[in-house]
Design a protein around this motif. Structure first.
Motif, PDB file in Angstrom:
ATOM      1  N   ALA A  89       0.851  -1.188   0.000  1.00 50.74           N
ATOM      2  CA  ALA A  89       0.000   0.000   0.000  1.00 50.74           C
ATOM      3  C   ALA A  89       0.883   1.233   0.000  1.00 50.74           C
ATOM      4  N   ALA A  90       0.410   2.278  -0.650  1.00 51.49           N
ATOM      5  CA  ALA A  90       1.129   3.546  -0.689  1.00 51.49           C
ATOM      6  C   ALA A  90       0.296   4.599   0.014  1.00 51.49           C
ATOM      7  N   GLY A  91       0.946   5.390   0.841  1.00 55.15           N
ATOM      8  CA  GLY A  91       0.286   6.548   1.422  1.00 55.15           C
ATOM      9  C   GLY A  91       0.159   7.578   0.339  1.00 55.15           C
ATOM     10  N   ASP A  92      -1.067   8.004   0.007  1.00 55.21           N
ATOM     11  CA  ASP A  92      -1.223   8.826  -1.195  1.00 55.21           C
ATOM     12  C   ASP A  92      -0.822  10.275  -0.954  1.00 55.21           C
ATOM     13  N   SER A  93      -0.819  11.021  -2.028  1.00 55.74           N
ATOM     14  CA  SER A  93      -0.254  12.363  -2.003  1.00 55.74           C
ATOM     15  C   SER A  93      -1.114  13.355  -1.240  1.00 55.74           C
ATOM     16  N   THR A  94      -2.379  12.972  -0.961  1.00 56.91           N
ATOM     17  CA  THR A  94      -3.258  13.945  -0.295  1.00 56.91           C
ATOM     18  C   THR A  94      -3.141  13.884   1.217  1.00 56.91           C
ATOM     19  N   GLY A  95      -2.572  12.794   1.713  1.00 54.16           N
ATOM     20  CA  GLY A  95      -2.476  12.674   3.164  1.00 54.16           C
ATOM     21  C   GLY A  95      -1.832  11.369   3.550  1.00 54.16           C
ATOM     22  N   THR A  96      -1.171  11.364   4.664  1.00 55.76           N
ATOM     23  CA  THR A  96      -0.434  10.172   5.055  1.00 55.76           C
ATOM     24  C   THR A  96      -1.345   9.000   5.380  1.00 55.76           C
ATOM     25  N   TYR A  97      -2.605   9.265   5.666  1.00 57.32           N
ATOM     26  CA  TYR A  97      -3.466   8.208   6.185  1.00 57.32           C
ATOM     27  C   TYR A  97      -4.226   7.456   5.124  1.00 57.32           C
ATOM     28  N   LYS A  98      -4.341   7.997   3.925  1.00 54.33           N
ATOM     29  CA  LYS A  98      -5.192   7.379   2.916  1.00 54.33           C
ATOM     30  C   LYS A  98      -4.355   6.419   2.083  1.00 54.33           C
ATOM     31  N   TYR A  99      -4.393   5.139   2.460  1.00 53.39           N
ATOM     32  CA  TYR A  99      -3.595   4.137   1.773  1.00 53.39           C
ATOM     33  C   TYR A  99      -4.274   3.729   0.477  1.00 53.39           C
ATOM     34  N   ILE A 100      -3.451   3.524  -0.566  1.00 50.12           N
ATOM     35  CA  ILE A 100      -3.919   2.931  -1.812  1.00 50.12           C
ATOM     36  C   ILE A 100      -3.312   1.550  -1.871  1.00 50.12           C
ATOM     37  N   PHE A 101      -4.161   0.530  -1.873  1.00 43.39           N
ATOM     38  CA  PHE A 101      -3.684  -0.845  -1.821  1.00 43.39           C
ATOM     39  C   PHE A 101      -3.609  -1.461  -3.200  1.00 43.39           C
ATOM     40  N   GLY A 102      -2.609  -2.323  -3.406  1.00 46.57           N
ATOM     41  CA  GLY A 102      -2.594  -3.207  -4.552  1.00 46.57           C
ATOM     42  C   GLY A 102      -3.509  -4.391  -4.279  1.00 46.57           C
ATOM     43  N   THR A 103      -3.695  -5.235  -5.296  1.00 48.02           N
ATOM     44  CA  THR A 103      -4.597  -6.377  -5.150  1.00 48.02           C
ATOM     45  C   THR A 103      -3.905  -7.591  -4.560  1.00 48.02           C
ATOM     46  N   GLY A 104      -2.592  -7.501  -4.329  1.00 50.67           N
ATOM     47  CA  GLY A 104      -1.903  -8.553  -3.616  1.00 50.67           C
ATOM     48  C   GLY A 104      -1.268  -9.622  -4.485  1.00 50.67           C
ATOM     49  N   THR A 105      -0.318 -10.333  -3.899  1.00 46.99           N
ATOM     50  CA  THR A 105       0.285 -11.537  -4.501  1.00 46.99           C
ATOM     51  C   THR A 105      -0.016 -12.704  -3.583  1.00 46.99           C
ATOM     52  N   ARG A 106      -0.681 -13.717  -4.153  1.00 48.48           N
ATOM     53  CA  ARG A 106      -0.986 -14.930  -3.366  1.00 48.48           C
ATOM     54  C   ARG A 106       0.202 -15.877  -3.472  1.00 48.48           C
ATOM     55  N   LEU A 107       0.876 -16.081  -2.352  1.00 49.18           N
ATOM     56  CA  LEU A 107       2.067 -16.927  -2.317  1.00 49.18           C
ATOM     57  C   LEU A 107       1.739 -18.281  -1.708  1.00 49.18           C
ATOM     58  N   LYS A 108       2.139 -19.333  -2.406  1.00 51.40           N
ATOM     59  CA  LYS A 108       2.001 -20.684  -1.875  1.00 51.40           C
ATOM     60  C   LYS A 108       3.382 -21.321  -1.875  1.00 51.40           C
ATOM     61  N   VAL A 109       3.820 -21.750  -0.697  1.00 50.62           N
ATOM     62  CA  VAL A 109       5.109 -22.412  -0.568  1.00 50.62           C
ATOM     63  C   VAL A 109       4.863 -23.897  -0.286  1.00 50.62           C
ATOM     64  N   LEU A 110       5.379 -24.720  -1.163  1.00 46.24           N
ATOM     65  CA  LEU A 110       5.141 -26.163  -1.071  1.00 46.24           C
ATOM     66  C   LEU A 110       6.282 -26.850  -0.328  1.00 46.24           C
ATOM     67  N   ALA A 111       5.902 -27.775   0.564  1.00 46.31           N
ATOM     68  CA  ALA A 111       6.904 -28.522   1.333  1.00 46.31           C
ATOM     69  C   ALA A 111       7.627 -29.545   0.470  1.00 46.31           C
TER      70      ALA A 111
END
Lengths: 111, 113
Positions: A89-111
């Protein structure tokens, strides 16, 4: 428009196979780049904050780095318990509190 | 408790009903935030409270959504006349101040039938 893009959407690794997750951002006047881990059915868990290009933070097998346009989350010798969705997430330019989130990376680690 | 607490954890309701979602922030945290997380999408900012200042409501998607924070602590997010597109996980976060990292609760999963 401020935007955060994460890649890949999903990643499968063998235990011990190191890799990196990417977070690209277009935010004018970035005020913090944040990494979170989210397990199924849970809220995001805070991992790191990065404020300026060149900064690095480490925690166990994770290391986060920041450039002027992107951030990387490096996972060294991952274990199955590292399986989760990683959000940035990035704190946007209008204020430190308004986070802009990405949609994420789903990580699977196999044994 | 030590973390952000949200209730209920799950809510199923019929279209057109009103719902209230509750958030108990971490003790001493002055900043409180609500987000919405839909499948395949990033977290969407809804509203921000900081101390006694007027809240930033710029993320609320329609006038059916409202939130209040009583006594600078507990917050309630209310959705009136719910629609199916309101189905999502509603997450609350708090932070010690607006420039400190946000810490999240486990959310309320809202399903509109």
């Amino acid at each position: 428009e401020d935007q955060v893009t994460q890649s890949p959407e999903a990643l499968r690794l063998q235990e011990g196979e190191s890799s990196s997750l990417n977070c690209s951002y277009t935010v004018s006047g970035l005020r913090g780049l944040f990494w979170y881990r989210q397990d199924p059915g849970k809220g995001p868990e805070f991992l790191f904050t990065l404020y300026s290009a060149g900064e690095e933070k480490e925690k166990e097998r994770l290391k986060a780095t920041l450039t002027k346009k992107e951030s990387f989350l490096h996972i060294t010798a991952p274990k199955p318990e590292d399986s989760a969705t990683y959000l940035c997430a990035a704190g946007d330019s209008t204020g430190t509190y308004k986070y802009i989130f990405g949609t994420g990376t789903r990580l699977k680690v196999l044994a | 408790g030590a973390g952000v607490s949200q209730s209920p954890s799950n809510k199923v309701t019929e279209k057109g009903k009103d719902v209230e979602l509750r958030c108990d922030p971490i003790s001493g945290h002055t900043a409180l935030y609500w987000y919405r997380q839909s499948l395949g999408q990033g977290l969407e900012f809804l509203i921000y409270f900081q101390g006694n200042s007027a809240p930033d409501k710029s993320g609320l998607p329609s006038d059916r959504f409202s939130a209040e924070r009583t006594g600078g602590s507990v917050s309630t997010l209310t959705i009136q006349r719910t629609q199916q597109e309101d189905s999502a996980v509603y997450l609350c976060a708090s932070s010690a101040s607006s420039n400190q990292p946000q810490h999240f609760g486990d959310g309320t999963r809202l399903s509109i039938l």
